[in-house]
Design a protein around this motif. Structure first.
Motif, PDB file in Angstrom:
ATOM      1  N   ARG A 175       0.933  -1.219   0.069  1.00  0.00           N
ATOM      2  CA  ARG A 175      -0.336  -0.001  -0.140  1.00  0.00           C
ATOM      3  C   ARG A 175       0.533   1.462  -0.536  1.00  0.00           C
ATOM      4  NH1 ARG A 175      -5.068  -0.516  -1.956  1.00  0.00           N
ATOM      5  NH2 ARG A 175      -5.808   1.541  -0.764  1.00  0.00           N
ATOM      6  N   GLU A 176       2.515   1.727  -0.638  1.00  0.00           N
ATOM      7  CA  GLU A 176       3.596   2.396  -0.977  1.00  0.00           C
ATOM      8  C   GLU A 176       2.093   3.257  -2.302  1.00  0.00           C
ATOM      9  OE1 GLU A 176       7.102   2.490   0.185  1.00  0.00           O
ATOM     10  OE2 GLU A 176       6.576   0.225   0.491  1.00  0.00           O
ATOM     11  N   ILE A 177       2.099   2.582  -2.961  1.00  0.00           N
ATOM     12  CA  ILE A 177       1.257   3.480  -4.565  1.00  0.00           C
ATOM     13  C   ILE A 177      -0.028   3.425  -4.770  1.00  0.00           C
ATOM     14  CG2 ILE A 177       4.251   3.833  -5.159  1.00  0.00           C
ATOM     15  CD1 ILE A 177       2.913   1.071  -7.185  1.00  0.00           C
ATOM     16  N   ARG A 178      -0.162   3.841  -5.963  1.00  0.00           N
ATOM     17  CA  ARG A 178      -1.802   3.486  -6.458  1.00  0.00           C
ATOM     18  C   ARG A 178      -1.149   3.600  -8.085  1.00  0.00           C
ATOM     19  NH1 ARG A 178      -5.793   6.774  -8.816  1.00  0.00           N
ATOM     20  NH2 ARG A 178      -4.820   8.513  -8.759  1.00  0.00           N
ATOM     21  N   ILE A 179      -1.549   2.774  -8.466  1.00  0.00           N
ATOM     22  CA  ILE A 179      -1.787   2.484 -10.097  1.00  0.00           C
ATOM     23  C   ILE A 179      -2.865   3.565 -10.395  1.00  0.00           C
ATOM     24  CG2 ILE A 179      -1.439   0.899 -11.943  1.00  0.00           C
ATOM     25  CD1 ILE A 179      -0.217  -1.074 -10.051  1.00  0.00           C
ATOM     26  N   MET A 180      -2.338   4.220 -11.643  1.00  0.00           N
ATOM     27  CA  MET A 180      -3.053   4.978 -12.417  1.00  0.00           C
ATOM     28  C   MET A 180      -3.050   3.958 -13.540  1.00  0.00           C
ATOM     29  SD  MET A 180      -1.113   8.490 -11.109  1.00  0.00           S
ATOM     30  CE  MET A 180      -2.032   8.977 -12.322  1.00  0.00           C
ATOM     31  N   ASN A 181      -2.566   3.685 -14.626  1.00  0.00           N
ATOM     32  CA  ASN A 181      -2.632   3.365 -16.055  1.00  0.00           C
ATOM     33  C   ASN A 181      -1.663   1.975 -15.924  1.00  0.00           C
ATOM     34  OD1 ASN A 181      -3.277   3.182 -18.365  1.00  0.00           O
ATOM     35  ND2 ASN A 181      -2.345   4.406 -18.644  1.00  0.00           N
ATOM     36  N   ARG A 182      -2.005   1.260 -16.937  1.00  0.00           N
ATOM     37  CA  ARG A 182      -0.696   0.590 -17.570  1.00  0.00           C
ATOM     38  C   ARG A 182      -1.164  -0.198 -18.958  1.00  0.00           C
ATOM     39  NH1 ARG A 182      -1.808  -4.933 -18.470  1.00  0.00           N
ATOM     40  NH2 ARG A 182      -0.668  -6.489 -18.169  1.00  0.00           N
ATOM     41  N   ALA A 183      -0.142  -0.095 -19.883  1.00  0.00           N
ATOM     42  CA  ALA A 183      -0.236  -0.472 -20.860  1.00  0.00           C
ATOM     43  C   ALA A 183       0.478  -1.518 -21.063  1.00  0.00           C
ATOM     44  CB  ALA A 183       0.063   0.451 -21.672  1.00  0.00           C
ATOM     45  N   ASP A 184       0.518  -2.708 -22.524  1.00  0.00           N
ATOM     46  CA  ASP A 184       1.355  -3.592 -22.529  1.00  0.00           C
ATOM     47  C   ASP A 184       1.052  -3.719 -24.280  1.00  0.00           C
ATOM     48  OD1 ASP A 184       2.386  -6.033 -23.285  1.00  0.00           O
ATOM     49  OD2 ASP A 184       2.042  -7.300 -21.937  1.00  0.00           O
ATOM     50  N   GLN A 185       1.317  -3.121 -25.294  1.00  0.00           N
ATOM     51  CA  GLN A 185       1.891  -2.906 -26.323  1.00  0.00           C
ATOM     52  C   GLN A 185       2.648  -3.974 -27.538  1.00  0.00           C
ATOM     53  OE1 GLN A 185       1.465   1.505 -25.720  1.00  0.00           O
ATOM     54  NE2 GLN A 185      -0.353   1.350 -25.386  1.00  0.00           N
ATOM     55  N   MET A 186       1.934  -4.361 -28.280  1.00  0.00           N
ATOM     56  CA  MET A 186       2.591  -4.480 -29.938  1.00  0.00           C
ATOM     57  C   MET A 186       2.773  -3.048 -30.387  1.00  0.00           C
ATOM     58  SD  MET A 186       4.956  -6.760 -30.806  1.00  0.00           S
ATOM     59  CE  MET A 186       5.457  -7.461 -32.474  1.00  0.00           C
ATOM     60  N   ASP A 187       3.674  -2.860 -31.275  1.00  0.00           N
ATOM     61  CA  ASP A 187       3.207  -2.084 -32.152  1.00  0.00           C
ATOM     62  C   ASP A 187       3.807  -2.807 -33.713  1.00  0.00           C
ATOM     63  OD1 ASP A 187       4.343  -0.173 -34.484  1.00  0.00           O
ATOM     64  OD2 ASP A 187       5.050   1.112 -32.828  1.00  0.00           O
ATOM     65  N   PHE A 188       2.688  -3.178 -34.235  1.00  0.00           N
ATOM     66  CA  PHE A 188       3.286  -4.198 -35.527  1.00  0.00           C
ATOM     67  C   PHE A 188       3.679  -3.491 -36.582  1.00  0.00           C
ATOM     68  CE2 PHE A 188      -0.663  -6.221 -33.145  1.00  0.00           C
ATOM     69  CZ  PHE A 188       0.391  -7.882 -33.722  1.00  0.00           C
ATOM     70  N   ALA A 189       3.971  -2.150 -36.899  1.00  0.00           N
ATOM     71  CA  ALA A 189       4.361  -1.274 -37.756  1.00  0.00           C
ATOM     72  C   ALA A 189       5.419  -1.360 -37.700  1.00  0.00           C
ATOM     73  CB  ALA A 189       3.597   0.805 -37.705  1.00  0.00           C
ATOM     74  N   ILE A 190       6.620  -1.242 -36.237  1.00  0.00           N
ATOM     75  CA  ILE A 190       7.574  -1.121 -36.338  1.00  0.00           C
ATOM     76  C   ILE A 190       8.201  -2.710 -35.331  1.00  0.00           C
ATOM     77  CG2 ILE A 190       8.315   1.421 -36.531  1.00  0.00           C
ATOM     78  CD1 ILE A 190       8.290   1.561 -33.737  1.00  0.00           C
ATOM     79  N   LEU A 191       7.281  -3.514 -34.980  1.00  0.00           N
ATOM     80  CA  LEU A 191       7.292  -4.612 -34.290  1.00  0.00           C
ATOM     81  C   LEU A 191       8.562  -4.373 -33.154  1.00  0.00           C
ATOM     82  CD1 LEU A 191       8.228  -7.027 -37.894  1.00  0.00           C
ATOM     83  CD2 LEU A 191       6.211  -6.992 -36.579  1.00  0.00           C
ATOM     84  N   ALA A 192       7.250  -4.182 -32.594  1.00  0.00           N
ATOM     85  CA  ALA A 192       8.198  -3.844 -31.247  1.00  0.00           C
ATOM     86  C   ALA A 192       7.766  -3.893 -29.941  1.00  0.00           C
ATOM     87  CB  ALA A 192       8.772  -1.798 -30.970  1.00  0.00           C
ATOM     88  N   ARG A 193       7.805  -3.904 -29.305  1.00  0.00           N
ATOM     89  CA  ARG A 193       6.998  -4.383 -27.630  1.00  0.00           C
ATOM     90  C   ARG A 193       7.131  -2.733 -26.753  1.00  0.00           C
ATOM     91  NH1 ARG A 193       5.373  -9.236 -26.115  1.00  0.00           N
ATOM     92  NH2 ARG A 193       4.122  -7.860 -24.620  1.00  0.00           N
ATOM     93  N   ARG A 194       6.079  -2.657 -25.802  1.00  0.00           N
ATOM     94  CA  ARG A 194       6.045  -1.505 -25.063  1.00  0.00           C
ATOM     95  C   ARG A 194       5.543  -2.261 -23.554  1.00  0.00           C
ATOM     96  NH1 ARG A 194       3.016   2.945 -23.496  1.00  0.00           N
ATOM     97  NH2 ARG A 194       4.241   4.332 -22.599  1.00  0.00           N
ATOM     98  N   PHE A 195       5.671  -1.799 -22.731  1.00  0.00           N
ATOM     99  CA  PHE A 195       5.238  -2.783 -21.337  1.00  0.00           C
ATOM    100  C   PHE A 195       5.267  -0.737 -20.210  1.00  0.00           C
ATOM    101  CE2 PHE A 195       5.357  -3.533 -16.859  1.00  0.00           C
ATOM    102  CZ  PHE A 195       4.126  -3.205 -17.363  1.00  0.00           C
ATOM    103  N   ALA A 196       4.217  -0.257 -19.639  1.00  0.00           N
ATOM    104  CA  ALA A 196       4.059   1.310 -18.832  1.00  0.00           C
ATOM    105  C   ALA A 196       3.456   0.977 -17.856  1.00  0.00           C
ATOM    106  CB  ALA A 196       4.085   1.821 -19.910  1.00  0.00           C
ATOM    107  N   VAL A 197       3.491   1.157 -16.554  1.00  0.00           N
ATOM    108  CA  VAL A 197       2.768   1.613 -15.582  1.00  0.00           C
ATOM    109  C   VAL A 197       3.018   2.154 -14.748  1.00  0.00           C
ATOM    110  CG1 VAL A 197       4.236  -0.167 -14.173  1.00  0.00           C
ATOM    111  CG2 VAL A 197       2.249  -0.334 -13.596  1.00  0.00           C
ATOM    112  N   GLN A 198       1.861   3.068 -14.990  1.00  0.00           N
ATOM    113  CA  GLN A 198       1.807   4.824 -13.752  1.00  0.00           C
ATOM    114  C   GLN A 198       1.370   4.175 -12.498  1.00  0.00           C
ATOM    115  OE1 GLN A 198      -0.218   7.698 -16.040  1.00  0.00           O
ATOM    116  NE2 GLN A 198       0.779   8.892 -15.251  1.00  0.00           N
TER     117      GLN A 198
END
Length: 171
Positions: free
Chosen positions: A26-49
Motif C-alpha cells: 500500500r505504498e503506491i496507487r497504480i493509475m494506468n498500465r499498458a502492454d503494447q505490440m506495435d505491429f508497424a515496427i514490430l516492437a514491444r512496450r510495457f508501461a505502468v504509471q
C-alpha cells in the motif's frame, strides 16, 4: 516449448513487484498500465504509471521497450548482438518556478541514479487553463539496456523510483 523473451521476463518481474507495492504494501496507487505490440515496427512496450499513496501530486511511469532488433538478436541468437530492453522512467509534476525547480529536479535525479541516466525535462501549459505554472514532464532515460541479469536489481530500482517521487514532491 515456448521460451519467453527477455522483454517478457522483465515485464512480468516489474509488473509483479509494482503490483505488490500497490496491493500488499500500500505504498503506491497504480493509475494506468499498458502492454503494447506495435505491429508497424514490430516492437514491444510495457508501461505502468503510479503515484505514492498519500502524495499524488507527482506521478511516475516505468517504461520498458524492446525493438525489433532487440527481439531478433535474442531469438536468432545473433553473434555480437545486444539483446535487451531500454528502460525509461517518466515523472510528471506541476511546477511554478521553472528557473529554480528544474535545475533542482535534474540534480536530485542525478544524485539518485548518478551518471547512468539522461534527464530531459519538457514544460507545457494549457492556454487559457486555470492551473498555474507548468506541467513538467521529466524523462529519466537509462543509458544501458537491461536484461535478465538485472532481475535482482528490480526491487532496489523500484525503491529508487519511490525515493525520487518523494524528492520531487518536496521540490
Amino acid at each position: 516449448m515456448y521460451d519467453p523473451t527477455v522483454f517478457e521476463n522483465l515485464k512480468v518481474a516489474f509488473e509483479n513487484r509494482v503490483y505488490d507495492f500497490d496491493t500488499i504494501e500500500r505504498e503506491i496507487r497504480i493509475m494506468n498500465r499498458a502492454d503494447q505490440m506495435d505491429f508497424a515496427i514490430l516492437a514491444r512496450r510495457f508501461a505502468v504509471q503510479f503515484t505514492l499513496f498519500h502524495l499524488e501530486d507527482v506521478s511516475a511511469e516505468i517504461i520498458l521497450k524492446a525493438s525489433l532488433q532487440d527481439l531478433a538478436d535474442e531469438i536468432m541468437e545473433t553473434p555480437g548482438g545486444n539483446p535487451g530492453c531500454t528502460l525509461t522512467v517518466r515523472f510528471q509534476k506541476r511546477i511554478q518556478h521553472e528557473k529554480e525547480q528544474c535545475p533542482l529536479i535534474e540534480e536530485s535525479l542525478r544524485d539518485i541514479w548518478e551518471n547512468e541516466v539522461l534527464v530531459v525535462q519538457t514544460l507545457s501549459f494549457m492556454y487559457g487553463g486555470d492551473e498555474p505554472g507548468y506541467l513538467n514532464n521529466i524523462e529519466v532515460k537509462f543509458r544501458t539496456k537491461i536484461n535478465e541479469e538485472n532481475m535482482r536489481e528490480i526491487p532496489d530500482f523500484l525503491h529508487s523510483v519511490l525515493d525520487a517521487l518523494r524528492v520531487l514532491h518536496a521540490i
